[in-house]
Write an enzyme that holds these catalytic residues in place. Structure first.
Site, PDB file in Angstrom:
ATOM      1  N   HIS A 143       0.855  -1.192   0.000  1.00  0.00           N
ATOM      2  CA  HIS A 143       0.000   0.000   0.000  1.00  0.00           C
ATOM      3  C   HIS A 143       0.883   1.232   0.000  1.00  0.00           C
ATOM      4  O   HIS A 143       1.949   1.229   0.615  1.00  0.00           O
ATOM      5  CB  HIS A 143      -0.908   0.006   1.238  1.00  0.00           C
ATOM      6  CG  HIS A 143      -2.086   0.899   1.072  1.00  0.00           C
ATOM      7  ND1 HIS A 143      -2.014   2.244   1.314  1.00  0.00           N
ATOM      8  CD2 HIS A 143      -3.343   0.633   0.646  1.00  0.00           C
ATOM      9  CE1 HIS A 143      -3.193   2.769   1.054  1.00  0.00           C
ATOM     10  NE2 HIS A 143      -4.019   1.828   0.633  1.00  0.00           N
ATOM     11  N   ASP A 166      -7.936  -5.430   0.076  1.00  0.00           N
ATOM     12  CA  ASP A 166      -8.443  -6.293  -0.990  1.00  0.00           C
ATOM     13  C   ASP A 166      -8.080  -7.759  -0.804  1.00  0.00           C
ATOM     14  O   ASP A 166      -8.570  -8.617  -1.534  1.00  0.00           O
ATOM     15  CB  ASP A 166      -7.898  -5.816  -2.351  1.00  0.00           C
ATOM     16  CG  ASP A 166      -8.486  -4.484  -2.743  1.00  0.00           C
ATOM     17  OD1 ASP A 166      -9.682  -4.278  -2.482  1.00  0.00           O
ATOM     18  OD2 ASP A 166      -7.759  -3.638  -3.293  1.00  0.00           O
TER      19      ASP A 166
HETATM   20  N1  CMC Z   1       3.989  -7.573  -4.879  1.00  0.00           N
HETATM   21  C1  CMC Z   1       5.331  -7.603  -5.039  1.00  0.00           C
HETATM   22  N2  CMC Z   1       6.136  -6.532  -4.897  1.00  0.00           N
HETATM   23  C2  CMC Z   1       5.532  -5.373  -4.590  1.00  0.00           C
HETATM   24  C3  CMC Z   1       4.134  -5.270  -4.399  1.00  0.00           C
HETATM   25  C4  CMC Z   1       3.364  -6.427  -4.554  1.00  0.00           C
HETATM   26  N3  CMC Z   1       2.042  -6.385  -4.379  1.00  0.00           N
HETATM   27  N4  CMC Z   1       3.820  -3.997  -4.088  1.00  0.00           N
HETATM   28  C5  CMC Z   1       4.969  -3.321  -4.100  1.00  0.00           C
HETATM   29  N5  CMC Z   1       6.002  -4.138  -4.385  1.00  0.00           N
HETATM   30  C6  CMC Z   1       7.428  -3.785  -4.433  1.00  0.00           C
HETATM   31  C7  CMC Z   1       7.751  -3.022  -5.713  1.00  0.00           C
HETATM   32  O1  CMC Z   1       8.133  -3.892  -6.765  1.00  0.00           O
HETATM   33  C8  CMC Z   1       8.885  -2.130  -5.245  1.00  0.00           C
HETATM   34  O2  CMC Z   1      10.055  -2.928  -5.173  1.00  0.00           O
HETATM   35  P1  CMC Z   1      11.508  -2.266  -5.513  1.00  0.00           P
HETATM   36  O3  CMC Z   1      11.722  -1.239  -4.434  1.00  0.00           O
HETATM   37  O4  CMC Z   1      12.446  -3.410  -5.464  1.00  0.00           O
HETATM   38  O5  CMC Z   1      11.368  -1.656  -6.880  1.00  0.00           O
HETATM   39  C9  CMC Z   1       8.483  -1.773  -3.809  1.00  0.00           C
HETATM   40  O6  CMC Z   1       7.679  -2.873  -3.360  1.00  0.00           O
HETATM   41  C10 CMC Z   1       7.705  -0.458  -3.699  1.00  0.00           C
HETATM   42  O7  CMC Z   1       6.559  -0.583  -4.556  1.00  0.00           O
HETATM   43  P2  CMC Z   1       5.865   0.596  -5.344  1.00  0.00           P
HETATM   44  O8  CMC Z   1       5.149   0.020  -6.525  1.00  0.00           O
HETATM   45  O9  CMC Z   1       6.861   1.681  -5.596  1.00  0.00           O
HETATM   46  O10 CMC Z   1       4.842   1.097  -4.252  1.00  0.00           O
HETATM   47  P3  CMC Z   1       3.602   2.064  -4.491  1.00  0.00           P
HETATM   48  O11 CMC Z   1       3.372   2.756  -3.223  1.00  0.00           O
HETATM   49  O12 CMC Z   1       3.819   2.901  -5.716  1.00  0.00           O
HETATM   50  O13 CMC Z   1       2.412   1.059  -4.866  1.00  0.00           O
HETATM   51  C11 CMC Z   1       0.569  -0.365  -4.683  1.00  0.00           C
HETATM   52  C12 CMC Z   1       1.408   0.713  -3.992  1.00  0.00           C
HETATM   53  C13 CMC Z   1      -0.659  -0.641  -3.840  1.00  0.00           C
HETATM   54  C14 CMC Z   1       0.129   0.135  -6.067  1.00  0.00           C
HETATM   55  C15 CMC Z   1       1.422  -1.648  -4.834  1.00  0.00           C
HETATM   56  O14 CMC Z   1       1.827  -2.118  -3.569  1.00  0.00           O
HETATM   57  C16 CMC Z   1       0.688  -2.738  -5.598  1.00  0.00           C
HETATM   58  O15 CMC Z   1       0.734  -2.754  -6.832  1.00  0.00           O
HETATM   59  N6  CMC Z   1      -0.012  -3.684  -4.880  1.00  0.00           N
HETATM   60  C17 CMC Z   1      -0.806  -4.698  -5.552  1.00  0.00           C
HETATM   61  C18 CMC Z   1      -2.116  -4.105  -6.028  1.00  0.00           C
HETATM   62  C19 CMC Z   1      -3.080  -3.887  -4.881  1.00  0.00           C
HETATM   63  O16 CMC Z   1      -3.267  -4.751  -4.037  1.00  0.00           O
HETATM   64  N7  CMC Z   1      -3.726  -2.722  -4.891  1.00  0.00           N
HETATM   65  C20 CMC Z   1      -4.756  -2.378  -3.893  1.00  0.00           C
HETATM   66  C21 CMC Z   1      -4.293  -1.326  -2.957  1.00  0.00           C
HETATM   67  S1  CMC Z   1      -5.374  -1.198  -1.514  1.00  0.00           S
HETATM   68  C22 CMC Z   1      -6.891  -0.694  -2.155  1.00  0.00           C
HETATM   69  C23 CMC Z   1      -6.861   0.707  -2.569  1.00  0.00           C
HETATM   70  O17 CMC Z   1      -6.924   1.586  -1.686  1.00  0.00           O
HETATM   71  O18 CMC Z   1      -6.796   0.965  -3.764  1.00  0.00           O
END
Ligand code: CMC
Length: 455
Positions: free
Chosen positions: A308, A365
């Site tokens: 998140h 989720d």
């Molecule tokens: N699985 C594997 N690796 C992950 C995941 C995941 N679900 N989420 C983040 N990472 C890794 C990412 O690859 C990155 O690694 P590195 O530093 O080595 O490049 C690190 O963690 C930071 O990730 P980010 O993508 O920069 O983080 P963000 O804050 O931009 O993204 C997120 C947040 C929710 C989009 C992401 O965690 C994600 O894609 N999660 C899966 C989708 C999901 O469950 N979304 C629902 C969110 S809760 C409901 C809502 O409020 O929308």
């Protein structure tokens, strides 16, 4: 605590005022940054940018806290209903008994759709249409049927706000259920006067002409709980979208319809649908979760329902939903292998340095899909359920924007990294349109269509 922040660029220093919060991060007001320094800020994904001041929801991502209007989510999950929570979020305080009764009546009275809208379910959309697409279209179309509430004139739209808000809260659920019935070739079921919010939704989804559907109280409560837990989440992608659309002066229906589109994406509300697909794929491939975890770590897959932007510990909503999922599975007497896989993935991730170092925990989720599947909800309705739940938040944020006395249109800037004039002249050189010895001159202007140079 300092009142100002100092920024040094080269040998010059600038002071910017600090804006205090009630609780949580204070901010640095950079509204004069560009005028004073000629610089702008760049913050990919707005991870460090406050877009507004808001009184609606507070999140402490480090401690896993979520409050609506100052009330912890755990308290509301235990003691409130979705309709009461919606009132709290929209109007800022818990309702008195009288206010609650009037509000519930208003929501109930608005449950039916304008008869002309029923034609949308009569072949206007193909059966293959995604219900989120139908939902967004029909929410926006409410402005066609109730144009006096959607004038894009602030004063009038605010005058009709209470009606429009109750209408949206109520009709979003009817539209959602009817979209499902239409897609599956089932007769449309109308709402009933004697049913509560979530019960009415389940009735419209699952009642058959010769078989009235009466959900177990605990099933109704579980759905109500899902709605409560999704009701607001401060400046997330869809809510920021609603606020941005509202900032242009657009009406409530148009603004929330845009919110539905933003919510649909798999990184946001669309994740709940993807979680279940992921768990099913892991199950079907015979994996116990280990292979999938390795794929997620190597970047070949994303663990949906994990991670998140704001929470760096357990999402408090996931904690509540995990317990609720266990309860619901007991009620429906279902031993769902996907629940076992989900719990195993969570356990593995909790002990794996990749997830620990990146603070990746289950989010809202991760377990909601298990509950929805157990109560018979089709998978393409999962994100629709999220949208129904998020409606009070979108409405409250629209109101907060609309009521600002000196509200500004949201209009970020950019750092331009595309072609400049010299590249354009180079292109024209390649075409042989400029003499090859021609040098781009900053004092000249170039018209795009003719390549003519004007002094
Ligand atoms: N699985 C594997 N690796 C992950 C995941 C995941 N679900 N989420 C983040 N990472 C890794 C990412 O690859 C990155 O690694 P590195 O530093 O080595 O490049 C690190 O963690 C930071 O990730 P980010 O993508 O920069 O983080 P963000 O804050 O931009 O993204 C997120 C947040 C929710 C989009 C992401 O965690 C994600 O894609 N999660 C899966 C989708 C999901 O469950 N979304 C629902 C969110 S809760 C409901 C809502 O409020 O929308």
């Amino acid at each position: 605590m300092p009142n100002n922040a100092k920024l040094t660029i080269g040998d010059k220093s600038y002071d910017f005022p600090i804006v205090k919060s009630t609780v949580g991060n204070d901010g640095i007001d950079i509204s004069k940054l560009r005028a004073e320094t000629s610089y702008i800020t760049l913050d990919d994904g707005f991870a460090n940018t406050g877009s507004c001041k808001s009184k609606i929801t507070y999140i402490d991502g480090e401690k896993g806290k979520l409050w609506y209007r100052g009330i912890p989510i755990e308290v509301l999950a235990e003691n409130s209903t979705f309709t009461e929570t919606a009132y709290l979020i929209i109007y800022g305080e818990l309702p008195t008994r009288k206010q609650m009764s009037a509000f519930s009546q208003k929501v109930l009275r608005n449950a039916g759709l304008h008869e002309a809208m029923m034609h949308f379910f009569d072949g206007s959309f193909p059966f293959s249409a995604h219900p989120m697409s139908i939902l967004s279209s029909l929410l926006n179309s409410l402005g066609c049927y109730y144009p006096h509430m959607a004038t894009n004139r602030r004063e009038q739209d605010l005058e009709y706000f209470d009606d429009a808000a109750a209408m949206l809260l109520s009709k979003v659920r009817t539209i959602a259920a009817m979209a499902y019935r239409m897609k599956n070739g089932l007769p449309l079921i109308y709402p009933k006067r004697d049913l509560g919010y979530s019960q009415n939704f389940l009735h419209m989804m699952f009642t058959e002409p010769y078989h009235e559907y009466y959900p177990h109280d605990d099933i109704t409560k579980a759905l109500d709980l899902i709605f409560i837990l999704h009701a607001d989440h401060e400046q997330n992608c869809s809510t920021s979208t609603v606020r941005m659309v509202a900032s242009s002066g657009a009406n409530l229906f148009a603004s929330v319809s845009a919110g539905v589109c933003a919510l649909w994406g798999p990184l946001h509300g669309g994740a709940n649908q993807r979680v279940l697909q992921m768990l099913q794929e892991i199950h079907d491939s015979g994996d116990d979760g280990s292979k999938f975890i390795e794929m997620a770590k190597s970047g070949k897959a994303r663990m949906m329902g994990f991670g998140h932007r704001v929470y760096k510990t357990y999402d408090p909503r996931a904690v509540i939903l995990r317990k609720a999922a266990e309860r619901v599975l007991k009620i429906v007497k279902l031993k769902d292998p996907l629940m076992d896989i989900a719990m195993r993935l969570e356990e593995r991730a909790r002990n794996d340095s990749y997830f620990i170092e990146r603070n990746l925990y289950p989010n809202v989720d991760f377990y909601s899909g298990i509950i929805l599947k157990a109560i018979g909800m089709p998978i393409d309705m999962f994100t629709v359920i999220f949208a129904i739940g998020r409606m009070p938040g979108w409405i409250a944020h629209w109101k907060e924007v609309a009521e600002q006395e000196k509200g500004k249109i949201s209009r970020p800037r950019q750092i331009y990294v595309g072609y400049d004039k010299r590249d354009y002249v180079k292109m024209r050189h390649r075409e042989g349109e400029f003499p090859s010895d021609y040098e781009a001159d900053e004092s000249r202007t170039y018209t795009h269509d003719s390549g003519l140079i004007e002094k």
